[in-house]
Design a protein around this motif. Structure first.
Motif, mmCIF file in Angstrom:
data_model
loop_
_atom_site.group_PDB
_atom_site.id
_atom_site.type_symbol
_atom_site.label_atom_id
_atom_site.label_comp_id
_atom_site.label_asym_id
_atom_site.label_seq_id
_atom_site.Cartn_x
_atom_site.Cartn_y
_atom_site.Cartn_z
ATOM 1 N N ARG A 124 0.709 -1.313 0.010
ATOM 2 C CA ARG A 124 -0.153 0.099 -0.185
ATOM 3 C C ARG A 124 0.837 1.321 -0.005
ATOM 4 O O ARG A 124 0.703 2.116 -0.698
ATOM 5 N N LEU A 127 2.476 2.081 -3.333
ATOM 6 C CA LEU A 127 1.473 2.691 -4.472
ATOM 7 C C LEU A 127 0.760 4.099 -4.298
ATOM 8 O O LEU A 127 0.177 4.465 -4.745
ATOM 9 N N ILE A 133 -0.160 2.514 -12.826
ATOM 10 C CA ILE A 133 0.480 1.425 -12.306
ATOM 11 C C ILE A 133 0.307 0.249 -13.455
ATOM 12 O O ILE A 133 -0.517 0.105 -14.195
ATOM 13 N N LEU A 135 1.643 -3.580 -14.521
ATOM 14 C CA LEU A 135 2.046 -4.804 -14.137
ATOM 15 C C LEU A 135 1.566 -5.742 -15.359
ATOM 16 O O LEU A 135 0.882 -5.416 -16.226
ATOM 17 N N LEU A 151 -2.263 -8.419 -3.975
ATOM 18 C CA LEU A 151 -2.030 -7.564 -4.811
ATOM 19 C C LEU A 151 -3.209 -7.121 -5.435
ATOM 20 O O LEU A 151 -3.638 -5.814 -5.453
ATOM 21 N N ARG A 152 -4.297 -7.904 -5.623
ATOM 22 C CA ARG A 152 -5.414 -7.478 -6.248
ATOM 23 C C ARG A 152 -6.368 -6.477 -5.237
ATOM 24 O O ARG A 152 -6.816 -5.731 -5.873
ATOM 25 N N LEU A 155 -4.598 -3.181 -5.203
ATOM 26 C CA LEU A 155 -4.616 -2.495 -6.438
ATOM 27 C C LEU A 155 -6.196 -2.040 -6.530
ATOM 28 O O LEU A 155 -6.298 -0.683 -6.829
ATOM 29 N N SER A 156 -7.183 -2.564 -5.796
ATOM 30 C CA SER A 156 -8.373 -1.937 -6.083
ATOM 31 C C SER A 156 -8.444 -0.994 -5.048
ATOM 32 O O SER A 156 -9.276 0.189 -5.221
ATOM 33 N N ALA A 158 -6.050 1.253 -4.333
ATOM 34 C CA ALA A 158 -5.214 2.346 -5.025
ATOM 35 C C ALA A 158 -6.179 3.060 -6.037
ATOM 36 O O ALA A 158 -5.955 4.289 -6.347
ATOM 37 N N SER A 159 -7.093 2.059 -6.669
ATOM 38 C CA SER A 159 -7.852 2.675 -7.846
ATOM 39 C C SER A 159 -9.037 3.229 -7.369
ATOM 40 O O SER A 159 -9.488 3.829 -8.311
#
Length: 165
Positions: A124, A127, A133, A135, A151-152, A155-156, A158-159
């Motif tokens: 976290r 990012l 990002i 990958l 990671l999923r 990323l959720s 972060a987005s």
């Protein structure tokens, strides 16, 4: 909310490996490469000074990992997303030539990058504030099923600011 992407921070998440490429019979050249690493390196060149480019990975505490980090810094990439462990090092691959045909041999079973998503709090932080990002499927393939889920999830999170309307 749509972001005006005229400047910002781009990162790639993945594995950089030690590359040994034959330059003549018994002589190899060492460099560093990998799909996501190569991508962010080229992005940093194309996007220029208006963008900060960095790499998120995990490497060892050994001299070859030190050399990798020094090279990234010299190339102007942000290394704040690199975590280190004394229990593993970077993966290695060798390019062999048969005439003009290239073949590849890989040694990456103990690559530190396989642990890059094992610590959600560290991930976290790596990012935080990033605008773009990158990958790849290879990044996902090197992770354990639990690390892929981590990671999923990260990323959720972060987005999420980019999905608010």
């Amino acid at each position: 909310m749509m972001k005006d992407f005229n400047s910002g921070t781009v990162i790639a998440i993945g594995e950089a490996m030690i590359e040994m490429a034959v330059i003549n019979e018994d002589t190899y050249r060492r460099s560093f490469a990998g799909d996501t690493f190569n991508t962010v390196w080229h992005m940093s060149r194309i996007l220029g000074a208006d963008y900060a480019a960095g790499f998120v990975t995990k490497v060892g505490m050994d001299r070859i990992s030190d050399a990798f980090i020094v090279e990234l810094q010299a190339d102007g990439l942000d290394i704040s997303g690199i975590s280190r462990t004394d229990r593993r090092t970077m993966g290695l691959y060798m390019i062999e030539l048969d005439g003009v045909e290239r073949s590849f041999q890989y040694w990456c079973a103990t690559s530190a990058a396989q642990w890059l998503a094992d610590d959600p709090d560290w991930l976290r932080g790596a990012l935080k504030g990033v605008d773009l990002i990158h990958l790849s499927g290879i990044t996902l393939a090197i992770l354990s099923p639990a690390a892929r889920e981590t990671l999923r999830d990260v990323l959720s999170e972060a987005s999420a600011p980019f999905h608010a309307f």
